[in-house]
Design an enzyme around this catalytic site. Sequence first.
Site, PDB file in Angstrom:
ATOM      1  CG  ASP A 154      -2.048   1.015   1.070  1.00  0.00           C
ATOM      2  OD1 ASP A 154      -1.887   1.965   0.284  1.00  0.00           O
ATOM      3  OD2 ASP A 154      -3.081   0.873   1.746  1.00  0.00           O
ATOM      4  CG  HIS A 185       1.036   8.498   6.452  1.00  0.00           C
ATOM      5  ND1 HIS A 185       0.680   8.250   7.762  1.00  0.00           N
ATOM      6  CD2 HIS A 185       1.195   7.284   5.871  1.00  0.00           C
ATOM      7  CE1 HIS A 185       0.637   6.928   7.955  1.00  0.00           C
ATOM      8  NE2 HIS A 185       0.927   6.316   6.829  1.00  0.00           N
TER       9      HIS A 185
END
Lengths: 185, 452
Positions: B204, B212
């Site tokens: 991923d 993030h």
Amino acid sequence: MATTLSEPEAPTVERVAPELQHEVEQFLYYEAEVLDERRFDEWLELLADDLHYWMPTRRNRARKDMAREFAGAREAAFFDEDKDSMVRRVRRIDSGMAWAEDPPSRTRHMVSNVRVLPTEIPEEFEVRCAYLLYRSRLERDVEIFVGARRDLLRRVDDGVGWQIARRTIILDQATLLAKNLSVFF
Amino acid sequence: MAVDVRPLVDMEQGILSPRVYCDEDIFQLELERLFGRCWLFLAHDTMIPKAGDYMTTYMGEDPVIIARQRDGSVAAFLNQCRHRGMRLCRVDGGNNKVFSCTYHGWGYDLAGNLINVPHEEQFPDMDRSEWGAIKVPRLENYHGFIFGSWDPTIPSFTDYLGDMAWYMDVFVNRFDGGLEAIGGVHKWVIDCNWKFAAEQFTSDMSHAEVSHGSAFIACMPDDYDAARGTMPEYGVQFSSEAGHGCGFFLEGPVLEFTPGVRIADYWERETLEEARRRLGDARAEGFRAAHFNVFPTFSFLPGIQTTRVWHPRGPNQIEVWAWVMVPKNAPDEVKEAWRIGTMRTFSPAGHFEQDDGENWVEIQKTLRGSMARRTKLNVQMGMGGERLDADGFPGKTNICYAEMAARGFYQRWSDVLSMESWAEIDAARARRGDAVMRRLVAVNGRNGQAGR
């Protein structure tokens, strides 16, 4: 200079003036309130430019190995911060994308067992306390962090009159029972 | 067989049942067939360097002791006394000669052999050699990383890795002198299934720009031009028929954000010739922001150097154990920069790590619902983008924003849980590999361009 927990020290129950004890405790309560009200920019102003903010990891060791209980200065820590890195942590929270703190935690910082120890520098005091940090998040998440702090507090002319120059945080867990540490101690 | 997991995992179509994440029966099958058979990371050589050094860890939910023997070899055994089943060793590690059970005093040596039984004369015909701690029968050391398996019939670790070895060497074999573990380990719990974490490190890259976003802002150098702050586009994902996977960018600044400019200098300039000599140009220069998982639960991020195991604790919780691995020959100030930079990004208080836990826990909570458990999930990203041996990258690759390696991960998971023997599991792996090769060569040709 990194702080270690294994420095030998003479036991002391030194008496400080009640006014000083009172003043230090009022500062700690003020700081707790600033954190719990999420006034993080104000909190950053309480941190000295030469700050060292450190929470070492802790091992589950036999009694004969207690010298190795706390990770050393160059070993794994949960926090090992200076002023700039704390500013960045606040910048992260303010970014609008810090999902671990958005929605934000509901925290309550409680401090007790406050001891004020004079140092060789008249304006600086080592202040020890026990803390309990309660965190509630989202619908029903709850975590409770308990431990001790050793702060070096410095009397300054501006602001509220005190700054935190050093904070060593002892957490009374070996395996952290939380999904993250997105709050400040 | 208690549960048939095969209908839950349709990786031809890229459709997954979330029951794989929350079903107690499936978890028990995982303990027996997956954690009970696969190669699992136990320790790095530098965590137990001297004779008598030991640490306690887990294989699935089984506690094990791994110890350095007097001849320098390593042994591992179940952390369980053969008398009443008591945990033999109740601490994280140390240095020992004998593991003495605190219940009735049965004593075991560093290899788990039973060497002392109080009141032994009261046990008729006691043969101590038959009552040693249960040994981990297979151990292999791969560039200092020690893996163990409970299954004597498992293929060698390098066979188990297959093409993944070429990729994994970017991490374990980049530096003269190898890696060493920074002292101490981050251990923490997350209330989620272990496969969320393992799959993310397998496959991923695409979550990073959403999950993030705050971390990039926190890590950005003060003088950084935010207009440059978009994620790189050009990157590769690799998927192994054995369930392993990795992904990485081939362009863009990454290390200067995390762990920081000192590490970027060390990795991209000071040790580049060393890396070229050991790995060749492609592996020395590419692999930016690389994510890796060796099936099932050993994850690491080359460059950032966080190295972790996702220990399952029931279907609904994991215990993360994370170390920082640094080049043994690096100057102390570089090791220190790595320790600090990785702690601030990939540890419980790290800018990146905090938000991963948030996502995985909220998925797990949602799966308390009956409708939620019956909802089919989409694992189709990058279907049709597969390439074979493209651009010098061995095996099956795709662009880095794909879920091909996740499909490989769940397919292998399904095989391991539903098949009786390693012979059967590896026959399925070979069959799938052949089918992929035929299809890809037909559609895309061989040696196409990776990552675009």
